[in-house]
Design a protein around this motif. Structure first.
Motif, PDB file in Angstrom:
ATOM      1  N   ALA A  96      14.220 -69.908 -61.750  1.00  0.00           N
ATOM      2  CA  ALA A  96      14.093 -69.833 -63.211  1.00  0.00           C
ATOM      3  C   ALA A  96      12.640 -69.673 -63.658  1.00  0.00           C
ATOM      4  N   ILE A  97      11.718 -70.404 -63.035  1.00  0.00           N
ATOM      5  CA  ILE A  97      10.342 -70.409 -63.541  1.00  0.00           C
ATOM      6  C   ILE A  97       9.502 -69.274 -62.968  1.00  0.00           C
ATOM      7  N   LEU A 129      11.903 -58.444 -51.860  1.00  0.00           N
ATOM      8  CA  LEU A 129      12.341 -59.810 -52.172  1.00  0.00           C
ATOM      9  C   LEU A 129      11.573 -60.421 -53.348  1.00  0.00           C
ATOM     10  N   CYS A 130      12.322 -61.134 -54.190  1.00  0.00           N
ATOM     11  CA  CYS A 130      11.727 -61.867 -55.311  1.00  0.00           C
ATOM     12  C   CYS A 130      11.023 -63.127 -54.764  1.00  0.00           C
ATOM     13  N   LEU A 220       2.759 -72.413 -52.982  1.00  0.00           N
ATOM     14  CA  LEU A 220       2.781 -73.884 -53.022  1.00  0.00           C
ATOM     15  C   LEU A 220       2.678 -74.389 -54.461  1.00  0.00           C
ATOM     16  N   GLY A 221       1.896 -73.686 -55.286  1.00  0.00           N
ATOM     17  CA  GLY A 221       1.803 -74.062 -56.703  1.00  0.00           C
ATOM     18  C   GLY A 221       3.164 -73.964 -57.384  1.00  0.00           C
ATOM     19  N   ARG A 298      -1.204 -70.149 -60.884  1.00  0.00           N
ATOM     20  CA  ARG A 298      -0.063 -69.897 -61.769  1.00  0.00           C
ATOM     21  C   ARG A 298       0.423 -68.455 -61.641  1.00  0.00           C
ATOM     22  N   GLU A 299      -0.032 -67.753 -60.593  1.00  0.00           N
ATOM     23  CA  GLU A 299       0.254 -66.316 -60.482  1.00  0.00           C
ATOM     24  C   GLU A 299       1.752 -66.008 -60.459  1.00  0.00           C
ATOM     25  N   LEU A 300       2.544 -66.882 -59.863  1.00  0.00           N
ATOM     26  CA  LEU A 300       3.972 -66.574 -59.712  1.00  0.00           C
ATOM     27  C   LEU A 300       4.822 -67.164 -60.840  1.00  0.00           C
ATOM     28  N   LEU A 301       4.158 -67.852 -61.772  1.00  0.00           N
ATOM     29  CA  LEU A 301       4.902 -68.502 -62.861  1.00  0.00           C
ATOM     30  C   LEU A 301       5.237 -67.513 -63.969  1.00  0.00           C
TER      31      LEU A 301
END
Ligand SMILES: [Zn+2]
Length: 325
Positions: A96-97, A129-130, A220-221, A298-301
């Motif tokens: 979701a995030i 892949l996501c 990991l973040g 926060r790159e993947l958020l």
């Protein structure tokens, strides 16, 4: 019962599906790169109860009669939360995030967004892949994150509780999550359309280990945020609990809120040093400096989904519906 539904607000929220997942090729498993290691996590039950089903019905003596009761998961007689349950719970939040594909959906739930259909791994495809599939795996690609079964810290005693039967949702409006509200206790008189559960009460503590391999710091973040942690909004050097994570069953009755506390983190250097470190049983390091370092990423958020999740999943001092809604 429309009047009833108004009296008891529904205890869930939706994170809508929008755009399309950022798909990239995952790292191979053939060599060590990035960060590998493990994190020791304490799990504290912060909702009124936690119920993780074993799939077994057991007879319990309730109010002078034997009643069938859904038993809590066990291994060798000891209570456990299976690692697969923890992984499923954390994966659904990561999905979701990070605007990943939707893999955790009920049988009756259909995904309306083609862009969010489950990823398919193709070895030569560069955009395959996501973020969630890269971390947790999918058909043809083994995940890089694993939880051990959580076991009790000290003595954990179960209680028998009664809940009204649960009904699956009829429609889907994105990704569904349950809120953290208060459980409404029912008497233990056997009743039609009700069931008994063996549950672990608030305050119980368990522990698990999260193993990870070849992760980037931003992964990991993302993982730490899915565990319910965040940077303090004014002071990024402080780590805060943003929301409890929902684990196990009976979530529509507001069960299953837990808080993850990372106790120790061990990072392994790649190559042969990894195995010598394992053999030497080297001790892990204090978690906080590493948490601060990883949470800075926060790159993947997906910022909008994250903000909504934070607001909706934080504990609410309201009662959860008792009956069908
Ligand atoms: Zn995916």
């Amino acid at each position: 019962m429309p009047g009833h539904a108004q009296a008891e607000p529904k205890p869930f929220f939706w994170i809508s599906l929008k755009g399309r997942p950022q798909r990239t090729a995952p790292p191979g498993h053939d060599r060590f790169r990035g960060l590998s290691g493990w994190m020791e996590l304490e799990i504290e039950v912060v909702s009124d109860y936690l119920y993780v089903g074993s799939g077994q019905l057991e007879l319990h003596s309730i109010q002078g009669g034997e009643q069938a009761c859904y038993a809590f998961a066990r291994r060798n007689q000891g209570l456990i939360i299976p690692g697969t349950s923890l992984k499923g719970a954390i994966r659904s939040i990561v999905e979701a995030i990070s605007n990943s594909c939707v893999r955790i959906a009920g049988r009756s739930e259909r995904i309306r967004s083609d862009a969010h259909k489950g990823c398919e791994y193709k070895e030569r495809d560069r955009e395959t892949l996501c973020p969630a599939c890269r971390l947790f795996g999918t058909t043809g690609y083994r995940g890089r994150v694993h939880f051990t079964d959580a076991v009790p810290v000290g003595e954990v005693k179960t209680e028998i509780i009664k809940i009204a039967d649960l009904w699956p949702p009829r429609q889907i409006r994105g990704r569904k999550f349950y809120q953290n509200k208060r459980f409404q206790r029912l008497d233990l008189k056997p009743a039609k359309n009700h069931r008994f559960l063996e549950a672990v009460p608030k305050g119980a503590r368990l522990q698990t280990t999260l193993f990870f391999e070849n992760l980037e710091e931003e992964e990991l973040g993302l993982l730490l945020r899915a565990l319910g942690l965040d940077q303090h909004p004014e002071d990024p050097q402080r780590v805060i609990f943003a929301f409890p994570v929902k684990v196990g069953g009976a979530k529509p009755r507001c069960l299953g809120g837990v808080r993850f506390t990372p106790k120790r983190i061990r990072l392994l250097e790649g190559g042969p040093a990894l195995f010598s470190a394992l053999l030497a049983g080297e001790s892990s390091s204090a978690a906080k400096p590493l948490l601060v370092r990883f949470l800075a990423h926060r790159e993947l958020l997906d910022p909008e989904a994250w903000e909504r999740f934070r607001q909706e999943a934080r504990p609410k001092n309201e009662f959860c519906p008792m009956e069908v809604y």
